[in-house]
Every structure is written in structure tokens, then in C-alpha cells.
Motif scaffolding. Structure first.
Motif, short mmCIF file in Angstrom:
data_model
loop_
_atom_site.label_atom_id
_atom_site.label_comp_id
_atom_site.label_asym_id
_atom_site.label_seq_id
_atom_site.Cartn_x
_atom_site.Cartn_y
_atom_site.Cartn_z
N HIS A 95 0.96 -1.28 -0.15
CA HIS A 95 -0.06 -0.02 -0.13
C HIS A 95 0.76 1.31 0.01
O HIS A 95 0.46 2.39 -0.62
N ASP A 99 0.91 4.02 -3.01
CA ASP A 99 0.69 5.51 -2.69
C ASP A 99 1.78 6.37 -3.19
O ASP A 99 1.51 7.45 -3.65
N ASP A 117 -6.73 -5.56 0.01
CA ASP A 117 -5.86 -4.96 -1.11
C ASP A 117 -6.98 -4.22 -2.10
O ASP A 117 -6.27 -3.82 -3.27
N THR A 119 -7.44 -1.47 -2.91
CA THR A 119 -7.12 0.07 -3.08
C THR A 119 -5.97 -0.13 -4.12
O THR A 119 -5.52 0.69 -4.66
N LEU A 120 -5.41 -1.55 -4.28
CA LEU A 120 -4.36 -1.74 -5.14
C LEU A 120 -4.63 -2.04 -6.47
O LEU A 120 -3.99 -2.24 -7.72
#
Length: 299
Positions: A95, A99, A117, A119-120
Motif C-alpha cells: 500500500h 501510494d 487490497d 485499493t491496489l
């Protein structure tokens, strides 16, 4: 392959700030097919990627859970690949890399990231999913290993060594065994024949299959907790969650060896590490702990 794994792990440990990282990661099931495919594809990317890109195979489980996967550990030990070279999910902060705009991800053995995960998703650049790339009418779907092997044979066939062929061949055969199909499909037969013609000294298929069958249900070296948690699955109707664990052995052995009097108490922390939100008290039996902790959706 061993040199690549050792070098990748060493670079990850030494580098305080990573520039560009391409992670190859499989599903949480960490089955033999997805793991071998993850190692192999990361090795391939390391050879063909531009300089400055660190290609890492990541096992999508914590290091402490690797003992559960007996068949995977066995074949890696047979190939003299040290567990110390592996990179586990809890040993790299994906993460943070994402970012910082430094992360690329290849998914192997599936096209969906774990819930934690999600957001990946923006970092995913490739998906190697045998379900999507197979004919639904074919009796045996292709394995991730065969898809990876085909790409390497097309792009860089010189990378296929006898040891790598042994690993991929065993993975393909194991996938066929788990599908319980009576015979190997034509596509799989073709890819296996390519390896066997290129490396005639590979062990007979029957020998590999026999060893894999013996290893598949082996619990050698596992504690009681690990044995119970090895194949733990959760079922839920939306309100109640129930845990089901499978242990392969005859009844007499289970009475004598696995469950002697007083030995079916599990460590609370061990169980809760696999079931967040559990409220089991120390010394609670695995049965009562399971029923109580996994009903939290109803409470």
C-alpha cells in the motif's frame, strides 16, 4: 531461479527506498500451481524488464502460515529452494509503494484482489487467470503454470532450464490431480510433451504423481493447531459464520495420535490470528471456540 529469489529478497531487505517494484502475487490459497507460477513469472520479468525495476514474487499469506501448505513446501524442498528466500505478504508494504506511485502488480491464478487490497487495483497491469483463458467446455482447464510456461516459451525459451521444467511439470500434474479428471486434456498433454522432449532426463510422470499424492494429505511436522487450521474454511449465510476443518486420517489414528485426552485445546492467539474478531478465552476447545467466535455476525 534460486539466485534470483535470493537476490530479490536481499534487495528488498537492503533497500531503504525502492524506486520501481513489479510484484507478482497469487491468491491466498497459496496452492502449488499459483505459487510456482508466481516464482516463475517474476523470474521471467526480472530477465525482460528494463533496468531499475525490482521484480518480486510475493506469497499472499503471512510467513507463519506457510507450514500449512505441505505439498508446496515438499516440492520446494526437493528443489533445494530455501524458505528463507520467500517474500510473504506481511514482509512488504504494498500500500505504501502504491501510494508513492512505485508499484505494478501482476495477479496469478485469479483476477480479484483480496478485500484488504482493493485499493491496489489501479496498480494491476496484468492478470494470468486460467479460468478466463480456457474454453468452458474443456474437461480440464489450463493451469496458471501452463499459461506462464507458454508465454516464456514464446518470449524467452532460453530461460527454461531442466530444474524449472521439473518445477512447472510437477505443478501442472498436481493441478490435474486436484481436478479429479480421468485424463490430462490435449492442451496440457502438448505442453508437458514439450518439456519432456526438451529434457528427457525428467523423472517419469508416475513417480511425480505418486509423490504428490502422498504429500497432498500429509500433516507431517504440523502441530495440532496447524493441522486443524490447514484447510479451515468459513461458510456464511450472511448472519452466521461456521468454520469447517478437514483432517485426513483413519478414525483409530485420530483417537490415538491427533486427539489424545486434553490435547484438543488450541492456543487462543493462534486461532484468533486466522479469525479476527474472535473472543475465545484461553483454554477454550477448538470446537467451542469455532462456534462461538464465528457466530459474531449474528450477535
Amino acid at each position: 531461479m534460486e539466485e534470483f529469489l535470493q537476490r530479490a529478497k536481499s534487495k528488498l531487505n537492503r533497500s531503504k527506498r525502492l524506486e520501481k517494484v513489479h510484484v507478482v502475487i497469487g491468491p491466498k490459497s497459496c496452492d502449488l500451481d499459483s505459487l510456482i507460477s508466481t516464482f516463475t513469472y517474476a523470474y521471467f520479468l526480472d530477465k525482460v524488464s528494463p533496468p531499475g525495476v525490482l521484480c518480486l514474487p510475493v506469497l499472499n499469506i503471512p510467513r507463519t502460515e506457510f507450514n500449512y501448505f505441505t505439498e508446496t513446501r515438499f516440492i520446494l524442498e526437493e528443489l533445494n529452494i530455501s524458505e528463507s528466500f520467500h517474500i510473504f505478504r506481511d514482509e512488504i508494504n504494498l500500500h505504501q509503494l502504491n501510494d508513492e506511485g512505485k508499484l505494478s502488480v501482476t495477479l496469478v491464478g485469479g483476477n480479484v484482489l483480496a478485500s484488504e487490497d482493493k485499493t491496489l487495483e489501479s496498480a494491476v497491469v496484468k492478470v494470468i487467470n486460467p479460468v478466463e483463458q480456457s474454453d468452458a467446455n474443456v474437461e480440464f482447464r489450463e493451469s496458471s503454470s501452463s499459461l506462464v510456461l507458454k508465454e516464456i516459451l514464446q518470449e524467452a525459451p532460453e530461460l527454461i532450464t531442466e530444474q524449472l521444467a521439473h518445477r512447472l511439470r510437477g505443478s501442472i500434474l498436481f493441478k490435474w490431480m486436484t481436478m479429479e479428471s480421468e485424463k490430462i486434456s490435449e492442451k496440457q498433454e502438448e505442453i508437458l510433451s514439450v518439456l519432456e522432449e526438451k529434457f528427457p532426463n525428467l523423472p517419469p510422470r508416475e513417480d511425480i504423481i505418486n509423490v504428490l499424492q502422498e504429500t497432498q494429505f500429509s500433516a507431517q511436522g504440523l502441530s495440532i493447531e496447524q493441522t486443524m487450521l490447514k484447510d479451515l474454511k468459513e461458510l456464511s449465510d450472511g448472519e452466521i459464520k461456521v468454520a469447517i476443518s478437514t483432517v485426513s486420517m483413519n478414525l483409530e489414528m485420530s483417537r490415538i495420535e491427533l486427539f489424545p485426552k486434553g490435547a484438543w485445546l488450541v492456543n487462543r492467539d493462534t486461532f484468533q490470528s486466522r479469525n479476527s474478531g474472535s473472543t475465545c478465552e484461553p483454554g477454550t476447545s477448538v470446537l467451542h471456540c469455532t462456534l462461538r467466535s464465528l457466530q459474531r455476525g449474528k450477535e
